[in-house]
Design an enzyme around this catalytic site. Structure first.
Site, PDB file in Angstrom:
ATOM      1  N   SER A 127       0.828  -1.196   0.000  1.00 58.85           N
ATOM      2  CA  SER A 127       0.000   0.000   0.000  1.00 58.85           C
ATOM      3  C   SER A 127       0.872   1.260   0.000  1.00 58.85           C
ATOM      4  O   SER A 127       1.673   1.448  -0.916  1.00 58.85           O
ATOM      5  CB  SER A 127      -0.949  -0.045   1.214  1.00 58.85           C
ATOM      6  OG  SER A 127      -1.979   0.897   1.093  1.00 58.85           O
ATOM      7  N   HIS A 150      -7.482  -5.883  -0.122  1.00 61.46           N
ATOM      8  CA  HIS A 150      -6.300  -5.032   0.002  1.00 61.46           C
ATOM      9  C   HIS A 150      -5.274  -5.595   0.978  1.00 61.46           C
ATOM     10  O   HIS A 150      -4.077  -5.489   0.761  1.00 61.46           O
ATOM     11  CB  HIS A 150      -6.736  -3.632   0.462  1.00 61.46           C
ATOM     12  CG  HIS A 150      -5.624  -2.627   0.484  1.00 61.46           C
ATOM     13  ND1 HIS A 150      -4.996  -2.190  -0.659  1.00 61.46           N
ATOM     14  CD2 HIS A 150      -5.024  -1.973   1.518  1.00 61.46           C
ATOM     15  CE1 HIS A 150      -4.060  -1.304  -0.344  1.00 61.46           C
ATOM     16  NE2 HIS A 150      -4.056  -1.159   0.973  1.00 61.46           N
ATOM     17  N   ASP A 158      -9.492  -5.796  -4.431  1.00 58.10           N
ATOM     18  CA  ASP A 158      -9.042  -4.658  -3.617  1.00 58.10           C
ATOM     19  C   ASP A 158     -10.008  -3.487  -3.790  1.00 58.10           C
ATOM     20  O   ASP A 158     -10.187  -2.975  -4.898  1.00 58.10           O
ATOM     21  CB  ASP A 158      -7.625  -4.251  -4.062  1.00 58.10           C
ATOM     22  CG  ASP A 158      -6.979  -3.238  -3.124  1.00 58.10           C
ATOM     23  OD1 ASP A 158      -7.704  -2.597  -2.338  1.00 58.10           O
ATOM     24  OD2 ASP A 158      -5.750  -3.097  -3.193  1.00 58.10           O
TER      25      ASP A 158
END
Length: 325
Positions: free
Chosen positions: A148, A301, A272
């Site tokens: 991320s 995610h 995601d």
């Protein structure tokens, strides 16, 4: 017989005490549940916590194993508002002979940050480079892995400091202008600017619904309360950082993609809802280095939580591929 009776009484007292303590923790102080499982996961992963001073900032990090000439070290970079322990599930499934470090980025976990520090990706990369030098990761080949926000940072770092980078893995990386808007950015556009920084149990549940595809992994409400309480001291900084990312860093990784020279792996959860998988189209066009793309089906995610064994296998497969080239 008398001794056995005493032991039984003590055992009964211990059970009662443990039960009372559990009830207190779950219903009165659920914040301790978070701390307990972080400590448990660190122990299970075999990592040791260490600290190092880098300028005015003290970094906290986990380490396992010793550097090797034959096997490049792994450096794990966590995502926004997360911490080093988020990689424990993956680390548990990696061979013990690999040397690895997972670091708390500035302002996260147990790593401090000076007041009014620059919060752009370039400043984070520069600080990370100092950390890498302090712990000696610059003395050998390095495999950088980021998730991320940490994925965007990993890409920027690899492009900016390529000297010792052996390979790069970006997991659901941030910092790419999304061709298709994700659920997270839809909520931001609707005015829920800090959807990823919950202040209530209900907001925490909403956040976990975004980052998790497997809804059975969403914690019960008492654990969510513990998460909210645990996150409270970080809330102001997280809001500042998220605002800075929205203002400057929503497309912060894209300019660096073409500058990456190390073999690169991108891992993404098919479902995601925080960062849309359509970013892969941009990455495939921009990255000129050798690229391996791995998509995890039925995953959102937080791939390290939903599919830790799969991620570990993909990392090892990628390393083997780089060795054989």
């Amino acid at each position: 017989m008398e001794v056995m009776s005493t032991v039984v009484q003590l055992a009964g007292g211990a059970v009662l005490t443990t039960l009372t303590l559990a009830i207190y923790v779950i219903y009165i102080q659920p914040i301790y549940i978070i701390s307990f499982f972080q400590s448990l996961n660190r122990w299970r992963s075999g990592c040791t916590i260490k600290y190092v001073k880098v300028g005015e900032c003290q970094f906290a990090y986990m380490e396992r194993g010793q550097p090797s000439e034959n096997q490049p070290s792994l450096l794990f970079l966590h995502g926004f508002s997360d911490r080093k322990e988020s990689y424990c599930g993956i680390i548990m499934h990696l061979p013990k002979h690999l040397h690895l470090i997972a670091v708390d980025l500035p302002g996260h976990g147990d790593t401090g940050i000076k007041a009014k520090a620059d919060l752009n990706v370039e400043a984070y990369a520069a600080k990370l480079h100092q950390f890498v030098g302090e712990v000696g990761l610059d003395r050998g080949r390095l495999h950088v892995i980021g998730h991320s926000m940490g994925g965007g940072l990993a890409g920027c770092y690899t492009a900016t400091y390529p000297e010792t980078i052996w390979a790069l893995t970006m997991i659901c990386p941030g910092g790419i202008l999304l061709p298709d808007k994700s659920v997270m950015f839809e909520k931001i556009a609707q005015g829920n600017k800090h959807v990823m920084i919950p202040e209530t149990v209900e907001q925490a549940e909403e956040m976990f619904n975004i980052v998790l595809h497997n809804k059975s992994l969403i914690p019960p409400k008492q654990v969510l309360k513990g998460y909210v309480d645990y996150s409270k001291p970080y809330r102001n900084f997280n809001q500042q950082l998220f605002d800075a990312m929205l203002e400057h860093g929503q497309d912060g990784l894209t300019p660096y993609l073409g500058k990456i020279t190390a073999p690169t792996q991108v891992i993404w959860g098919r479902h995601d809802k925080a960062l849309h998988i359509s970013s892969l189209d941009v990455m495939k066009k921009k990255i000129t280095a050798s690229l391996q793309v791995d998509i995890i089906e039925d995953c959102g995610h937080t791939v390290g939580l939903e599919a830790p064994t799969k991620v570990a296998d993909l990392l090892l497969n990628f390393r083997e591929t780089v060795y054989n080239k």
